[in-house]
Every structure is written in structure tokens, then in C-alpha cells.
Design a protein around this motif. Sequence first.
Motif, short mmCIF file in Angstrom:
data_model
loop_
_atom_site.label_atom_id
_atom_site.label_comp_id
_atom_site.label_asym_id
_atom_site.label_seq_id
_atom_site.Cartn_x
_atom_site.Cartn_y
_atom_site.Cartn_z
N SER A 41 0.79 -1.08 -0.08
CA SER A 41 -0.22 -0.22 -0.11
C SER A 41 0.81 1.21 0.20
CB SER A 41 -0.88 0.06 0.99
OG SER A 41 -1.91 -1.08 1.23
N CYS A 81 -3.51 6.62 7.32
CA CYS A 81 -3.66 5.20 6.98
C CYS A 81 -4.61 4.33 7.65
CB CYS A 81 -2.34 4.35 7.41
SG CYS A 81 -0.95 4.70 6.24
N GLY A 89 -9.99 1.66 1.88
CA GLY A 89 -9.35 2.16 0.72
C GLY A 89 -10.30 3.16 -0.39
N TRP A 117 -2.95 0.33 -3.40
CA TRP A 117 -3.67 -0.02 -2.19
C TRP A 117 -3.90 -1.33 -1.98
CZ3 TRP A 117 -3.97 2.35 2.35
CH2 TRP A 117 -4.96 1.76 3.28
N GLN A 118 -3.57 -2.14 -0.94
CA GLN A 118 -3.53 -3.29 -0.82
C GLN A 118 -3.34 -4.07 -2.11
OE1 GLN A 118 -7.19 -3.74 1.64
NE2 GLN A 118 -6.01 -3.14 3.51
#
Length: 144
Positions: A41, A81, A89, A117-118
Motif C-alpha cells: 500500500s 492510513c 481504501g 492500495w492493498q
Amino acid sequence: MRTTARWAMTIGLTATAVCGPLSGAALADPGQAPTALYAPSALVLTVGHGESAITATPERAVTLTCAPAPAGTHPAAAPACAELRGVGGDFDALTARGGVMCTKQYDPVVVTVDGVWQGKRVSYERTFSNDCMKNAYGTGVFSF
């Protein structure tokens, strides 16, 4: 006897070479091993004045890394975060904080987000009516 001793030594060394990796750390409790690798991320956020990212010149850019730990040049990396994790996200799910008073002056500010993101590619753009409105969204993702 000599041949028997040699065979015993060869079998012993072979058994050690083959079965050695099956002992010790390889048989350790699974709870001691890493549970899983994390998906990356890492984002780059920019801000500039204008109607859209095409016409606006970026005035400031920050980096935000959320995995494995909050980091980057974002001034509030940990809260940003945490907020992004809270909405999965989804930048569109970020809402304005209550009680923030902003003027109705129209001085458009555009924010862009590009990165991962992830483990999934992210490209996001949002135009706010002014800088105060931009900073009012969320607890700090866009406050930089």
C-alpha cells in the motif's frame, strides 16, 4: 567390518542431509512463522489549484505508505492510513468532519492519488471548492 562401517556412515550422513531440514525450525509451531505476506500500500498524493488535474499544476506532493507500517512524507501518515483502512481504501467514502466551518469562496483545489492500495492499482481525482473543504474531509488523508 570396514565396509559395514563405511556404509553405516554413508547412510547416517544421507539421513541427516535428507531429514535434517525436517527438524528444528521446519517443525516449529506455525504461530511462530509469519502469518502472511502483506499486500503493498504505497500512494503518491498531489494537490494543486484548478478545476481538474489536467489544468492544475501540482503545488505539493507527498508519499503515503501504509503497509507494513505507516510511513512516507505525509505529515499525518498513521491517522491517514487508519482512516483509509476504515473505508477499505475507498476515497469516495471519506466524508467531511462535522463542525468544520468553511467560507463559500470558490477557489478550486484538486487532489490526485496514484499508486497501490492493498495490492490493487489506485488512480483517484477529486476537486474541492476551496482548501478549507479539502482539509475538512476525513481526519487527515487530504491534509498535507
